[in-house]
Design a protein around this motif. Sequence first.
Motif, mmCIF file in Angstrom:
data_model
loop_
_atom_site.group_PDB
_atom_site.id
_atom_site.type_symbol
_atom_site.label_atom_id
_atom_site.label_comp_id
_atom_site.label_asym_id
_atom_site.label_seq_id
_atom_site.Cartn_x
_atom_site.Cartn_y
_atom_site.Cartn_z
ATOM 1 N N VAL A 100 0.835 -1.196 0.000
ATOM 2 C CA VAL A 100 0.000 0.000 0.000
ATOM 3 C C VAL A 100 0.876 1.256 0.000
ATOM 4 O O VAL A 100 0.563 2.245 -0.633
ATOM 5 N N LEU A 101 1.993 1.200 0.698
ATOM 6 C CA LEU A 101 2.856 2.367 0.870
ATOM 7 C C LEU A 101 3.727 2.655 -0.356
ATOM 8 O O LEU A 101 4.062 3.815 -0.620
ATOM 9 N N ALA A 102 4.075 1.649 -1.118
ATOM 10 C CA ALA A 102 4.981 1.829 -2.261
ATOM 11 C C ALA A 102 4.461 2.837 -3.287
ATOM 12 O O ALA A 102 5.234 3.683 -3.757
ATOM 13 N N PRO A 103 3.183 2.822 -3.663
ATOM 14 C CA PRO A 103 2.719 3.845 -4.618
ATOM 15 C C PRO A 103 2.816 5.267 -4.086
ATOM 16 O O PRO A 103 3.027 6.197 -4.858
ATOM 17 N N PHE A 104 2.684 5.462 -2.759
ATOM 18 C CA PHE A 104 2.850 6.803 -2.196
ATOM 19 C C PHE A 104 4.259 7.313 -2.431
ATOM 20 O O PHE A 104 4.466 8.466 -2.797
ATOM 21 N N LYS A 105 5.229 6.462 -2.187
ATOM 22 C CA LYS A 105 6.619 6.876 -2.356
ATOM 23 C C LYS A 105 6.941 7.114 -3.825
ATOM 24 O O LYS A 105 7.668 8.051 -4.168
ATOM 25 N N ALA A 106 6.394 6.293 -4.700
ATOM 26 C CA ALA A 106 6.610 6.503 -6.134
ATOM 27 C C ALA A 106 5.948 7.803 -6.584
ATOM 28 O O ALA A 106 6.521 8.560 -7.384
ATOM 29 N N GLN A 107 4.772 8.090 -6.074
ATOM 30 C CA GLN A 107 4.082 9.333 -6.418
ATOM 31 C C GLN A 107 4.872 10.544 -5.920
ATOM 32 O O GLN A 107 4.998 11.543 -6.628
ATOM 33 N N TRP A 108 5.418 10.461 -4.707
ATOM 34 C CA TRP A 108 6.222 11.557 -4.174
ATOM 35 C C TRP A 108 7.463 11.781 -5.027
ATOM 36 O O TRP A 108 7.823 12.913 -5.345
ATOM 37 N N LEU A 109 8.119 10.697 -5.430
ATOM 38 C CA LEU A 109 9.316 10.813 -6.253
ATOM 39 C C LEU A 109 8.988 11.418 -7.614
ATOM 40 O O LEU A 109 9.741 12.252 -8.128
ATOM 41 N N ARG A 110 7.858 11.051 -8.193
ATOM 42 C CA ARG A 110 7.439 11.637 -9.468
ATOM 43 C C ARG A 110 7.185 13.134 -9.317
ATOM 44 O O ARG A 110 7.579 13.939 -10.162
ATOM 45 N N GLU A 111 6.531 13.519 -8.216
ATOM 46 C CA GLU A 111 6.257 14.931 -7.985
ATOM 47 C C GLU A 111 7.554 15.722 -7.792
ATOM 48 O O GLU A 111 7.712 16.817 -8.328
ATOM 49 N N MET A 112 8.484 15.168 -7.033
ATOM 50 C CA MET A 112 9.760 15.856 -6.826
ATOM 51 C C MET A 112 10.560 15.923 -8.125
ATOM 52 O O MET A 112 11.279 16.898 -8.354
ATOM 53 N N SER A 113 10.430 14.936 -8.984
ATOM 54 C CA SER A 113 11.117 14.965 -10.274
ATOM 55 C C SER A 113 10.564 16.068 -11.161
ATOM 56 O O SER A 113 11.285 16.645 -11.967
ATOM 57 N N ARG A 114 9.276 16.355 -11.025
ATOM 58 C CA ARG A 114 8.677 17.436 -11.813
ATOM 59 C C ARG A 114 9.000 18.806 -11.219
ATOM 60 O O ARG A 114 9.352 19.726 -11.944
ATOM 61 N N ARG A 115 8.870 18.954 -9.904
ATOM 62 C CA ARG A 115 9.025 20.262 -9.270
ATOM 63 C C ARG A 115 10.474 20.657 -9.018
ATOM 64 O O ARG A 115 10.842 21.808 -9.184
ATOM 65 N N HIS A 116 11.285 19.720 -8.545
ATOM 66 C CA HIS A 116 12.661 20.011 -8.136
ATOM 67 C C HIS A 116 13.610 18.969 -8.719
ATOM 68 O O HIS A 116 14.197 18.188 -7.982
ATOM 69 N N PRO A 117 13.797 18.960 -10.019
ATOM 70 C CA PRO A 117 14.595 17.876 -10.612
ATOM 71 C C PRO A 117 16.075 17.918 -10.251
ATOM 72 O O PRO A 117 16.727 16.876 -10.254
ATOM 73 N N ASP A 118 16.611 19.073 -9.900
ATOM 74 C CA ASP A 118 18.043 19.170 -9.627
ATOM 75 C C ASP A 118 18.376 19.349 -8.150
ATOM 76 O O ASP A 118 19.531 19.593 -7.808
ATOM 77 N N THR A 119 17.403 19.218 -7.265
ATOM 78 C CA THR A 119 17.617 19.399 -5.833
ATOM 79 C C THR A 119 17.887 18.046 -5.182
ATOM 80 O O THR A 119 17.178 17.080 -5.442
ATOM 81 N N VAL A 120 18.914 18.001 -4.346
ATOM 82 C CA VAL A 120 19.214 16.738 -3.658
ATOM 83 C C VAL A 120 18.161 16.485 -2.586
ATOM 84 O O VAL A 120 17.551 17.412 -2.059
ATOM 85 N N PHE A 121 17.943 15.219 -2.268
ATOM 86 C CA PHE A 121 16.880 14.840 -1.343
ATOM 87 C C PHE A 121 17.071 15.430 0.049
ATOM 88 O O PHE A 121 16.109 15.723 0.738
#
Length: 163
Positions: A100-121
């Motif tokens: 159940v939790l894995a899609p949340f993390k994938a969704q967060w990573l997709r959002e960060m890739s769109r909004r902040h592609p060059d920012t370190v985690f």
Amino acid sequence: MLTARMTPIQVTRICRAIAVMIAVFMAVGYAWNFLDGAEVALAAYVLALTALLATPGQRGSELVGAIAIWLSFAEVLSWFQNGDFNQWRWIVAMAALALVLAPFKAQWLREMSRRHPDTVFSELDRRCPQWTPALMPRSAAYLASARKDDVAETTPSLDREAS
């Protein structure tokens, strides 16, 4: 079709009732030790999904984490009562929650890739909205205090500014 006439709050209310029923079923199942691994995995998965739909204002990862803690506590209580810690049942329940939790993390990573592609985690503060100062560059005083340097060297004093 029935779903065409439903509202989101009706879905929330139905999921609240289902989540409570599943939680009671699991509590009784743990107390009487009649649940096996497959039943616990299915119940944990459905409980997590219905709990997410039942509480739309709650962060999903926190809610799934609370369910994981509750299931772990139920397994420990079952161990105290029955004298047997069923490791396989616990592992399968945690794996179901991870599904159940894995899609949340994938969704967060997709959002960060769109909004902040060059920012370190390490510089992303996920708990603050984008408009807060959390994503602004760190000041020299903040970085010095984080490194535990002498803060007096990096911050100007009022006496120096006055002269």
